[in-house]
Motif scaffolding. Structure first.
Motif, PDB file in Angstrom:
ATOM      1  N   ARG A  71       0.795  -1.235   0.000  1.00 31.61           N
ATOM      2  CA  ARG A  71       0.000   0.000   0.000  1.00 31.61           C
ATOM      3  C   ARG A  71       0.829   1.289   0.000  1.00 31.61           C
ATOM      4  NH1 ARG A  71      -5.321  -0.473   1.532  1.00 31.61           N
ATOM      5  NH2 ARG A  71      -5.321   1.712   0.881  1.00 31.61           N
ATOM      6  N   THR A  72       2.139   1.148   0.174  1.00 35.88           N
ATOM      7  CA  THR A  72       2.950   2.374   0.235  1.00 35.88           C
ATOM      8  C   THR A  72       4.124   2.289  -0.741  1.00 35.88           C
ATOM      9  OG1 THR A  72       4.401   1.537   1.964  1.00 35.88           O
ATOM     10  CG2 THR A  72       2.431   2.718   2.698  1.00 35.88           C
ATOM     11  N   SER A  73       4.688   3.447  -0.965  1.00 39.58           N
ATOM     12  CA  SER A  73       5.930   3.478  -1.746  1.00 39.58           C
ATOM     13  C   SER A  73       6.846   4.453  -1.021  1.00 39.58           C
ATOM     14  CB  SER A  73       5.657   3.978  -3.164  1.00 39.58           C
ATOM     15  OG  SER A  73       5.300   5.352  -3.105  1.00 39.58           O
ATOM     16  N   ALA A  74       8.082   4.439  -1.375  1.00 41.97           N
ATOM     17  CA  ALA A  74       8.998   5.426  -0.795  1.00 41.97           C
ATOM     18  C   ALA A  74       9.892   5.893  -1.919  1.00 41.97           C
ATOM     19  CB  ALA A  74       9.817   4.801   0.317  1.00 41.97           C
ATOM     20  N   SER A  75       9.922   7.197  -2.080  1.00 43.52           N
ATOM     21  CA  SER A  75      10.685   7.734  -3.209  1.00 43.52           C
ATOM     22  C   SER A  75      12.164   7.746  -2.868  1.00 43.52           C
ATOM     23  CB  SER A  75      10.199   9.149  -3.517  1.00 43.52           C
ATOM     24  OG  SER A  75      10.197   9.902  -2.330  1.00 43.52           O
ATOM     25  N   SER A  76      12.725   6.538  -2.696  1.00 39.13           N
ATOM     26  CA  SER A  76      14.127   6.486  -2.297  1.00 39.13           C
ATOM     27  C   SER A  76      15.034   7.036  -3.376  1.00 39.13           C
ATOM     28  CB  SER A  76      14.521   5.052  -1.985  1.00 39.13           C
ATOM     29  OG  SER A  76      13.917   4.695  -0.783  1.00 39.13           O
ATOM     30  N   ALA A  77      15.833   7.991  -2.989  1.00 43.32           N
ATOM     31  CA  ALA A  77      16.768   8.590  -3.937  1.00 43.32           C
ATOM     32  C   ALA A  77      17.915   7.625  -4.177  1.00 43.32           C
ATOM     33  CB  ALA A  77      17.284   9.892  -3.364  1.00 43.32           C
ATOM     34  N   VAL A  78      18.418   7.651  -5.389  1.00 43.75           N
ATOM     35  CA  VAL A  78      19.545   6.788  -5.742  1.00 43.75           C
ATOM     36  C   VAL A  78      20.768   7.677  -5.918  1.00 43.75           C
ATOM     37  CG1 VAL A  78      20.448   5.224  -7.522  1.00 43.75           C
ATOM     38  CG2 VAL A  78      18.015   5.170  -6.902  1.00 43.75           C
ATOM     39  N   GLU A  79      21.865   7.279  -5.307  1.00 40.29           N
ATOM     40  CA  GLU A  79      23.086   8.078  -5.454  1.00 40.29           C
ATOM     41  C   GLU A  79      23.730   7.759  -6.796  1.00 40.29           C
ATOM     42  OE1 GLU A  79      25.899   8.416  -2.047  1.00 40.29           O
ATOM     43  OE2 GLU A  79      27.400   7.902  -3.554  1.00 40.29           O
ATOM     44  N   LEU A  80      23.803   8.779  -7.650  1.00 43.12           N
ATOM     45  CA  LEU A  80      24.398   8.573  -8.969  1.00 43.12           C
ATOM     46  C   LEU A  80      25.901   8.785  -8.939  1.00 43.12           C
ATOM     47  CD1 LEU A  80      22.011  10.409 -11.475  1.00 43.12           C
ATOM     48  CD2 LEU A  80      22.139   7.984 -10.965  1.00 43.12           C
ATOM     49  N   ALA A  81      26.333   9.692  -8.084  1.00 43.53           N
ATOM     50  CA  ALA A  81      27.755  10.008  -8.046  1.00 43.53           C
ATOM     51  C   ALA A  81      28.080  10.703  -6.745  1.00 43.53           C
ATOM     52  CB  ALA A  81      28.112  10.923  -9.209  1.00 43.53           C
ATOM     53  N   ARG A  82      29.334  10.630  -6.366  1.00 45.77           N
ATOM     54  CA  ARG A  82      29.790  11.371  -5.187  1.00 45.77           C
ATOM     55  C   ARG A  82      31.225  11.818  -5.390  1.00 45.77           C
ATOM     56  NH1 ARG A  82      30.522   8.475   0.206  1.00 45.77           N
ATOM     57  NH2 ARG A  82      28.514   7.535  -0.217  1.00 45.77           N
ATOM     58  N   GLN A  83      31.575  12.895  -4.713  1.00 49.99           N
ATOM     59  CA  GLN A  83      32.957  13.359  -4.729  1.00 49.99           C
ATOM     60  C   GLN A  83      33.333  13.767  -3.317  1.00 49.99           C
ATOM     61  OE1 GLN A  83      32.798  16.415  -7.890  1.00 49.99           O
ATOM     62  NE2 GLN A  83      34.739  15.530  -8.534  1.00 49.99           N
ATOM     63  N   VAL A  84      34.585  13.534  -2.976  1.00 49.09           N
ATOM     64  CA  VAL A  84      35.053  13.886  -1.635  1.00 49.09           C
ATOM     65  C   VAL A  84      36.108  14.975  -1.769  1.00 49.09           C
ATOM     66  CG1 VAL A  84      36.131  13.015   0.474  1.00 49.09           C
ATOM     67  CG2 VAL A  84      34.580  11.541  -0.830  1.00 49.09           C
ATOM     68  N   SER A  85      35.922  16.064  -1.015  1.00 46.58           N
ATOM     69  CA  SER A  85      36.850  17.199  -1.076  1.00 46.58           C
ATOM     70  C   SER A  85      38.026  16.979  -0.137  1.00 46.58           C
ATOM     71  CB  SER A  85      36.100  18.460  -0.663  1.00 46.58           C
ATOM     72  OG  SER A  85      36.998  19.494  -0.346  1.00 46.58           O
ATOM     73  N   LEU A  86      39.099  17.689  -0.396  1.00 52.92           N
ATOM     74  CA  LEU A  86      40.263  17.632   0.498  1.00 52.92           C
ATOM     75  C   LEU A  86      39.903  18.137   1.886  1.00 52.92           C
ATOM     76  CD1 LEU A  86      43.012  19.011  -1.922  1.00 52.92           C
ATOM     77  CD2 LEU A  86      42.704  16.648  -1.124  1.00 52.92           C
ATOM     78  N   ASP A  87      38.875  19.022   1.970  1.00 53.43           N
ATOM     79  CA  ASP A  87      38.489  19.536   3.288  1.00 53.43           C
ATOM     80  C   ASP A  87      37.484  18.622   3.993  1.00 53.43           C
ATOM     81  OD1 ASP A  87      35.930  20.055   2.301  1.00 53.43           O
ATOM     82  OD2 ASP A  87      36.278  22.185   1.996  1.00 53.43           O
ATOM     83  N   GLY A  88      37.231  17.448   3.410  1.00 54.79           N
ATOM     84  CA  GLY A  88      36.347  16.474   4.059  1.00 54.79           C
ATOM     85  C   GLY A  88      34.892  16.572   3.630  1.00 54.79           C
ATOM     86  N   SER A  89      34.530  17.625   2.896  1.00 54.68           N
ATOM     87  CA  SER A  89      33.143  17.747   2.425  1.00 54.68           C
ATOM     88  C   SER A  89      32.868  16.659   1.374  1.00 54.68           C
ATOM     89  CB  SER A  89      32.925  19.105   1.747  1.00 54.68           C
ATOM     90  OG  SER A  89      33.216  20.125   2.647  1.00 54.68           O
ATOM     91  N   ARG A  90      31.626  16.232   1.339  1.00 54.28           N
ATOM     92  CA  ARG A  90      31.245  15.236   0.333  1.00 54.28           C
ATOM     93  C   ARG A  90      30.049  15.759  -0.438  1.00 54.28           C
ATOM     94  NH1 ARG A  90      31.093  10.082   4.470  1.00 54.28           N
ATOM     95  NH2 ARG A  90      33.121  10.520   5.421  1.00 54.28           N
ATOM     96  N   LYS A  91      30.149  15.661  -1.742  1.00 56.35           N
ATOM     97  CA  LYS A  91      29.033  16.096  -2.601  1.00 56.35           C
ATOM     98  C   LYS A  91      28.409  14.868  -3.242  1.00 56.35           C
ATOM     99  CE  LYS A  91      29.748  17.954  -6.726  1.00 56.35           C
ATOM    100  NZ  LYS A  91      29.960  18.919  -7.819  1.00 56.35           N
TER     101      LYS A  91
END
Ligand code: SF4
Length: 353
Positions: A71-91
């Motif tokens: 009866r339900t669905s969940a719009s689960s997002a799929v990770e297509l890509a990621r990048q990690v910065s030298l300062d530790g941030s992740r996109k």
């Protein structure tokens, strides 16, 4: 609970667990012959634990898990890509169920995790210095999709999110209702419980929505992208808000501060030879003098192919010094993740290899 109810076949569209209201979930529980507290248990899985698959909701009876799956669905997002910065941030580039995609960024600090979310896939505002603005608007995101970005980052860092900035792709106030729903969900004690003051919405200056925001009961933080207080320059840089003059914006911000007593932040990205002149400094001082505000001077990030280039640190310091002389607090903000195009103005819908 009746077995009969639980095995009824669905007669309506599945309820999206990331988008439905508490009332809708309660109605579904009633329909399935379930006690009301099951709705709270399900919400705890979805909003606190980041789990939307009924199979994993282990404190629910097996038969209910089966009924929920139907009866339900969940719009689960799929990770297509990621990048990690030298300062530790992740996109991250996330794709939603209809294929629209948007980026979000996690920025860790000492006992802190800030998340920058997108409110739209693309953006219609067309700010000329912005990578997102160049691609146009695809669609606005739902509150569930905005929330999911935060959960995605939280789960990846496996730590508590301490603040969220709505400064990714899109103009949040062009998607006001869903933005507000997401803010309230992030703030809710049954969900991530992030303090309202640690939830910041950044607008390029949509006046009707600034005034509406002033009337919301929560103490959410407002940031306004100024980038110039000279009308001609601002119109050229931010054509999407041409219809709202700086005079009206000034008045609206006065109304906002009078009503809320809260201090908005003004964002000012310095572009060499464009908005870093002495005339701009004078004008910004005039705009801010005697008002409740904090100015963030941002050194623009280089975007490949863009005609706009960062200003020098000396110019940035000149802005800070002059603003200080008229009693306005200002700081130079270091953009995080500039090396992975995750900094302000650099997000766009792109698959990074
Ligand atoms: S700066 Fe913000 S409002 Fe302007 S085009 Fe980019 S995403 Fe849209």
């Amino acid at each position: 609970m009746t077995e009969e109810n639980l095995h009824d076949s669905p007669t309506t569209d599945p309820l999206d667990l990331h988008a439905c209201t508490h009332g809708q979930l309660l109605a579904l529980m009633a329909e399935l012959g379930q006690p009301a507290f099951r709705a709270a248990q399900i919400e705890d899985w979805v909003w606190s634990k980041g789990v939307a698959s009924p199979d994993e909701m282990t404190n629910l009876p097996k038969a209910l898990r089966g009924a929920l799956a139907a009866r339900t669905s969940a719009s689960s997002a799929v990770e297509l890509a990621r990048q990690v910065s030298l300062d530790g941030s992740r996109k991250y580039l996330l794709r939603f169920k209809d294929g629209a995609a948007a980026e979000c960024v996690g920025m860790p600090g000492t006992r802190k995790l800030s998340v920058c979310v997108s409110t739209q896939a693309g953006c219609a505002m067309g700010c000329v210095f912005c990578a997102t603005g160049r691609s146009g608007l695809i669609r606005s995101l739902t509150a569930g999709e905005i929330y999911e970005q935060v959960m995605h980052v939280r789960n990846d860092f496996n730590t508590r999110v301490t603040s969220v900035v709505f400064m990714g792709q899109g103009e949040p106030f062009a998607n006001y209702d869903e933005t507000l729903k997401a803010l309230r969900r992030l703030n809710a004690s049954g969900a991530l419980n992030i303090g309202a003051r640690h939830l910041t919405v950044s607008t390029c200056g949509l006046i009707p929505q600034i005034l509406r925001f002033a009337n919301e009961p929560e103490q959410f933080t407002l940031a306004v992208s100024l980038h110039s207080t000279i009308q001609k320059t601002r119109d050229a840089l931010m054509p999407g808000v041409k219809r709202f003059s700086l005079v009206h914006l000034y008045a609206a911000l006065g109304e906002y501060t009078d009503k809320t007593g809260r201090r908005p932040t003004y964002e000012f990205a310095l572009m060499r030879g464009v908005n870093d002149t002495d005339e701009e400094i004078d004008s910004l001082c005039d705009f801010c003098r005697g008002t409740l505000c904090h100015v963030n001077i941002i050194q623009l990030n280089e975007i490949s192919g863009s005609p706009f280039h960062p200003s020098t640190s000396e110019r940035a310091q000149a802005f800070i010094d002059r603003l200080a002389r008229v009693g306005v607090e200002a700081t130079i903000r270091n953009s995080r993740g500039a090396d992975i195009d995750a900094a302000c103005g650099q997000l766009r819908q792109r698959v990074i290899s």
